[in-house]
Write a protein that holds these residues in place. Structure first.
Motif, PDB file in Angstrom:
ATOM      1  N   VAL A  41       0.820  -1.064  -0.012  1.00 39.21           N
ATOM      2  CA  VAL A  41       0.043  -0.037  -0.210  1.00 39.21           C
ATOM      3  C   VAL A  41       0.998   1.101   0.046  1.00 39.21           C
ATOM      4  O   VAL A  41       1.825   1.422   0.702  1.00 39.21           O
ATOM      5  CB  VAL A  41      -0.958   0.032   1.412  1.00 39.21           C
ATOM      6  CG1 VAL A  41      -1.740   1.195   1.110  1.00 39.21           C
ATOM      7  CG2 VAL A  41      -1.860  -1.212   1.205  1.00 39.21           C
ATOM      8  N   SER A  42       0.502   2.129  -0.857  1.00 35.86           N
ATOM      9  CA  SER A  42       1.447   3.312  -1.025  1.00 35.86           C
ATOM     10  C   SER A  42       0.569   4.698  -1.390  1.00 35.86           C
ATOM     11  O   SER A  42      -0.402   4.341  -1.951  1.00 35.86           O
ATOM     12  CB  SER A  42       2.441   3.343  -2.116  1.00 35.86           C
ATOM     13  OG  SER A  42       3.240   4.385  -2.152  1.00 35.86           O
ATOM     14  N   TYR A  43       0.938   5.664  -0.480  1.00 38.11           N
ATOM     15  CA  TYR A  43       0.124   7.070  -0.802  1.00 38.11           C
ATOM     16  C   TYR A  43       0.959   7.884  -1.807  1.00 38.11           C
ATOM     17  O   TYR A  43       2.131   7.890  -1.562  1.00 38.11           O
ATOM     18  CB  TYR A  43       0.048   7.749   0.692  1.00 38.11           C
ATOM     19  CG  TYR A  43      -0.941   7.281   1.494  1.00 38.11           C
ATOM     20  CD1 TYR A  43      -2.416   7.053   1.028  1.00 38.11           C
ATOM     21  CD2 TYR A  43      -0.771   6.717   2.666  1.00 38.11           C
ATOM     22  CE1 TYR A  43      -3.544   6.415   1.751  1.00 38.11           C
ATOM     23  CE2 TYR A  43      -1.943   6.020   3.466  1.00 38.11           C
ATOM     24  CZ  TYR A  43      -3.132   5.921   3.183  1.00 38.11           C
ATOM     25  OH  TYR A  43      -4.063   5.188   3.942  1.00 38.11           O
TER      26      TYR A  43
ATOM     27  N   ILE B 186      11.824  19.691 -13.870  1.00 34.99           N
ATOM     28  CA  ILE B 186      11.922  18.380 -13.133  1.00 34.99           C
ATOM     29  C   ILE B 186      10.387  17.999 -12.812  1.00 34.99           C
ATOM     30  O   ILE B 186       9.435  18.907 -12.119  1.00 34.99           O
ATOM     31  CB  ILE B 186      12.735  18.601 -12.091  1.00 34.99           C
ATOM     32  CG1 ILE B 186      13.120  16.936 -11.619  1.00 34.99           C
ATOM     33  CG2 ILE B 186      12.183  19.191 -10.921  1.00 34.99           C
ATOM     34  CD1 ILE B 186      14.038  17.100 -10.651  1.00 34.99           C
ATOM     35  N   ASN B 187      10.002  16.798 -13.120  1.00 32.96           N
ATOM     36  CA  ASN B 187       8.722  16.375 -12.959  1.00 32.96           C
ATOM     37  C   ASN B 187       8.645  15.770 -11.479  1.00 32.96           C
ATOM     38  O   ASN B 187       9.626  14.954 -11.129  1.00 32.96           O
ATOM     39  CB  ASN B 187       8.466  15.297 -13.823  1.00 32.96           C
ATOM     40  CG  ASN B 187       6.894  14.557 -13.632  1.00 32.96           C
ATOM     41  OD1 ASN B 187       6.740  13.401 -13.892  1.00 32.96           O
ATOM     42  ND2 ASN B 187       5.994  15.343 -12.929  1.00 32.96           N
ATOM     43  N   THR B 188       7.991  16.596 -10.617  1.00 33.69           N
ATOM     44  CA  THR B 188       7.835  16.216  -9.180  1.00 33.69           C
ATOM     45  C   THR B 188       6.763  15.338  -8.965  1.00 33.69           C
ATOM     46  O   THR B 188       5.675  15.092  -9.206  1.00 33.69           O
ATOM     47  CB  THR B 188       7.659  17.435  -8.389  1.00 33.69           C
ATOM     48  OG1 THR B 188       6.491  18.164  -8.746  1.00 33.69           O
ATOM     49  CG2 THR B 188       8.822  18.589  -8.493  1.00 33.69           C
ATOM     50  N   LYS B 189       6.793  14.188  -7.912  1.00 32.43           N
ATOM     51  CA  LYS B 189       6.312  13.206  -7.625  1.00 32.43           C
ATOM     52  C   LYS B 189       6.120  13.018  -5.978  1.00 32.43           C
ATOM     53  O   LYS B 189       7.177  12.526  -5.373  1.00 32.43           O
ATOM     54  CB  LYS B 189       6.571  12.169  -8.134  1.00 32.43           C
ATOM     55  CG  LYS B 189       6.171  11.920  -9.944  1.00 32.43           C
ATOM     56  CD  LYS B 189       6.368  10.620 -10.359  1.00 32.43           C
ATOM     57  CE  LYS B 189       6.310  10.519 -11.959  1.00 32.43           C
ATOM     58  NZ  LYS B 189       5.000  10.889 -12.552  1.00 32.43           N
ATOM     59  N   THR B 190       5.191  13.730  -5.503  1.00 31.74           N
ATOM     60  CA  THR B 190       5.093  13.438  -4.014  1.00 31.74           C
ATOM     61  C   THR B 190       4.631  11.532  -3.592  1.00 31.74           C
ATOM     62  O   THR B 190       3.563  11.486  -4.531  1.00 31.74           O
ATOM     63  CB  THR B 190       3.937  14.301  -3.538  1.00 31.74           C
ATOM     64  OG1 THR B 190       2.803  14.216  -3.885  1.00 31.74           O
ATOM     65  CG2 THR B 190       4.689  15.705  -3.353  1.00 31.74           C
ATOM     66  N   ALA B 191       5.354  11.288  -2.802  1.00 31.95           N
ATOM     67  CA  ALA B 191       4.796   9.827  -2.534  1.00 31.95           C
ATOM     68  C   ALA B 191       5.602   9.385  -1.033  1.00 31.95           C
ATOM     69  O   ALA B 191       6.497  10.138  -0.711  1.00 31.95           O
ATOM     70  CB  ALA B 191       5.385   8.784  -3.620  1.00 31.95           C
TER      71      ALA B 191
END
Length: 792
Positions: free
Chosen positions: A492-494, A522-527
């Motif tokens: 499980v990941s948010y 830059i492509n930002t991905k919060t995770a």
């Protein structure tokens, strides 16, 4: 005279039923495709043409000139207001901010109803409806959306939410945050517009719904933040863009002055510009136009081929007519009348086929096309005339040129009707078109198979994506713990979005406190910390970041490292700043490259970092053997956590397939049209072989008496068409390569067009032709030679 022409034509067609049937079916299929393609093209060309003064309506858009040219249909939120207030070049300018898949809640007494609106909602300034022509049928046009808390909806939405009750004055709630009172009802949105939102809300509630800082933020662009303007009659696009350049000089400094550009996109370009989120590309419409043209030509060629083959059977009829005083032009018009009769029947059949096929085309394109009777009638009439004279002229001239004495003595031969030389050209033309379509189909199928099955750099299978309505950490932590107890749930990941998504955030980047920012975004991905393991992202250097509520560490991808001309291990421990240097943290890991867009686009530099406030999706890796019970448990837990929201989910592989939705539509069309082209060609080929069999009846009988076996008789038919198919392939192969090479340029990651594709195309064509020719040839080869020799 005309009545006589038609009567004789009808008698001839009744006498030659097989010839008439093949001709009618071939023409009907070609004309039906022409009708459908005409409808499809005119439908797309009609998009947003119903607005008032469409030639003066523009959408503002953003360009970044740095490491290449980047484009977005979105603009900084304050741009529209600044353009309106600082310049007097436009009659009206309005901002419209779109949000996708919101939750709309309707409360009536104790009854609560929830709707997830795929078409989204728009926060619009009142001037928006002065620029675009969406008529209001209820409410005051002068005051609508002027005050906060107001909403206008379409007739369709009014019925959906309130049935036959009056929707005016009713309240809707958006995402359980803001209430709006309905103060206007719009006429239903036409099918031929890209403005699909059916709920419009007061722009004055934007601060209440989303981040207040957007209103003064010149450094960020959200693709849903749009601005429309209608220029004054005497103002040109160039003048307006000069004013936009002044805005850049006023609100940007340093390198941004040379990087940021704002421009105007004409209303007519919005539907056809994929770089600015347009649905279609005009080159696809051109491709459909030529496919339709080729199919009609194939049908006409088929008709000419069969008609000239039948000409010898009518030699005595022509001879008698000429002896009785018929003039060449009368014989010519006699055949034109016969062609017209066939064409009229074919057109009627084609119209019926078109009506049957249109619902399937609408389903394929998810559109609401209808037949424009006026335009379509003109098109069909013109097309019928073209087909009649294109198909009937040459056979008519051939018949008119017959010498009466030779015709009556049965001394006319193939050379008098153009021989096989003409029909060879026609068969080659037909099969060249068919092979181009076959090669095109194989290449499109191969590219889509590659796009959907290649290693994306992450795991896309058995992952379910669910929305997160709020970022309450306590709720989300409890929900994740409960998800982990479900049998069949593995990870499980948010996160904000999956690794490949149509929704992405891009910002400027500064590496290791350099004096100047990098010349690329830059492509930002919060995770969270489980992101890498859930999606199977592989580290090539360093480690994953530790659990955190805010940005403390970054993980970047290989493309980021390559842009810096460094090695993965060399960036570990270096500082990275994003979002205008407002966020700074060390790089602790480098992951192997993965595709963050479709194969149409290049892999971007990427950074992944933890931030609870940026999570909008929960990704669940599942064991599909327990999928049904696992999904039921997931739904229960989600509903327990967010009882006021509407549950929905999507599998990641389905989400990725949407990248290639238009490509799949084009593939389906090409497959269908290729099949029709092959069918038309085979009908013609069967007719020609049948005619050859009749003409060679005695020859076959003599050969069999002299000892020829079946395979020699079959080769008698096959050798002619084998040569023609090879010639057709030689013509089709380079043309198909050129067309499909250009098609593949739309993909940054693509297949190569190898010899195997062409080998597959020629083999499939030979198999189809062999089946068509073989059936009729075997019947002739097995015929009793005694009967053959007695035939007249």
């Amino acid at each position: 005279m005309l009545k006589n022409y038609i009567k004789i034509a009808w008698r001839n067609l009744k006498r030659n039923k097989a010839y008439a049937t093949i001709s009618v079916v071939g023409l009907a299929l070609g004309i039906a495709c022409g009708i459908l393609i005409f409808t499809l093209i005119t439908y797309h060309l009609s998009f947003d043409t119903f607005h008032k003064n469409p030639d003066r309506v523009y959408r503002l858009y953003t360009e970044w000139h740095d490491d290449g040219i980047g484009m977005s249909n979105g603009v900084p939120q304050p741009l529209g207001k600044t353009f309106r207030n600082d310049f007097s070049l436009a009659e009206k300018t309005a901002r419209a901010i779109n949000f996708h898949n919101p939750l709309i809640t309707i409360t009536k007494g104790g009854d609560v109803r929830k709707f997830q609106e795929e078409d989204g909602v728009t926060f619009a300034e009142p001037q928006y409806f002065d620029i675009l022509n969406f008529p209001l049928i209820k409410g005051d046009r002068k005051t609508v959306l002027v005050h906060p808390g107001e909403a206008i909806i379409t007739q369709k939405m009014a019925y959906k939410y309130f049935g036959n009750d009056n929707a005016m004055g009713k309240v809707i709630r958006l995402d359980n945050k803001v209430n709006f009172t309905i103060t206007g009802i719009l006429k239903d949105i036409p099918a031929n517009t890209d403005r699909r939102q059916q709920i419009y809300l007061s722009y004055g509630n934007m601060d209440e719904y989303t981040d207040k800082r957007r209103e003064d933020n010149w450094g960020g662009v959200y693709s849903g933040s749009e601005a429309f303007t209608i220029l004054k009659p005497n103002v040109s696009k160039a003048q307006a863009e000069k004013a936009l350049a002044v805005i850049v000089s006023k609100h940007y400094t340093g390198r941004d002055l040379k990087t940021w550009f704002f421009k105007l996109q004409p209303l007519a370009d919005m539907h056809f510009n994929p770089e600015l989120d347009g649905y279609a590309d005009k080159k696809y419409l051109w491709a459909l136009f030529f496919i339709g043209l080729f199919l009609i030509i194939t049908a006409c060629v088929n008709f000419v081929n069969l008609a000239t083959a039948q000409a010898l059977n009518r030699a005595k009829e022509v001879g008698i007519r000429k002896v009785m005083g018929s003039l060449p032009f009368q014989l010519f018009w006699q055949f034109i009348a016969e062609t017209a009769l066939i064409t009229v029947v074919a057109v009627l059949l084609a119209i019926g086929l078109s009506y049957l096929a249109l619902p399937a085309i609408n389903h394929l394109f998810q559109s609401e096309m209808t037949f424009d009777i006026a335009r379509l009638s003109i098109f069909i009439f013109v097309m019928a005339l073209v087909v009649i004279f294109l198909s009937g002229s040459y056979p008519g001239l051939v018949l008119a040129r017959f010498q009466p004495i030779m015709a009556l003595k049965s001394k006319l031969s193939q050379k008098h009707v153009g021989g096989f030389s003409l029909r060879r050209i026609l068969v080659v033309t037909q099969f060249s078109i068919s092979q181009i379509l076959i090669i095109g189909t194989i290449i499109v199928v191969s590219q889509l198979h590659y796009s959907q099955n290649a290693d994306l750099g992450f795991n896309k299978n058995a992952i379910v994506l669910l929305p997160i309505p709020s970022n309450d950490k306590a709720k989300l932590t409890t929900m994740r713990n409960r998800f982990n107890t479900i049998p069949g749930v593995e990870k499980v990941s948010y996160c904000f979005r999956a690794p490949a998504s149509q929704s992405n955030n891009t910002t400027g980047v500064n590496f290791n406190h350099r004096t100047e920012d990098e010349h690329w975004g830059i492509n930002t991905k919060t995770a969270d910390e489980n992101y890498l393991s859930t999606f199977g992202l592989k580290l090539v250097a360093g480690r994953n970041f530790f659990p955190a509520d805010s940005v403390r560490e970054f993980v970047v991808n290989e493309t980021f490292v390559k842009k810096l001309n460094m090695k993965p291990r060399d960036v570990i421990g270096k500082m990275l700043s994003i979002n205008g240097k407002s966020t700074t943290a060390p790089i602790v890991g480098v992951v192997k490259d993965f595709y963050n867009y479709s194969f149409h686009s290049e892999i971007s530099p990427i950074c992944i970092m933890p931030y609870w406030g940026g999570y909008s999706t929960v990704a669940i890796k599942m064991n599909m053997r327990n999928a049904k019970s696992s999904l039921a448990s997931v739904e229960k837990i989600w509903n327990d956590t967010f009882p006021e929201e509407l549950y929905s989910y999507q599998f990641l592989d389905d989400s990725i397939n949407k990248f290639y939705q238009l490509d799949n539509v084009m593939l389906t069309l090409i497959e269908a049209f290729a099949a029709i082209a092959i069918l038309i060609s085979c009908l013609g080929l069967y007719g020609l072989v049948s005619f050859m069999a009749v003409r060679k009846t005695k020859e076959i009988g003599v050969r069999k008496v002299l000892g020829a076996d079946i395979q020699h008789i079959l080769w008698l038919f096959g050798k002619e068409f084998t040569r023609l198919l090879l010639i057709a392939f030689v013509i089709a192969a380079p043309l198909a390569w050129w067309v499909m090479h250009n098609y593949l340029q739309d993909f940054k990651y693509r297949i190569t067009i190898g010899p195997g594709i062409f080998l597959m195309a020629i083999l499939s064509t030979f198999i189809i032709a062999a089946i068509t020719v073989g059936y009729r040839s075997i019947i002739s080869a097995l015929a009793n030679p005694v009967k053959s020799l007695r035939s007249e």
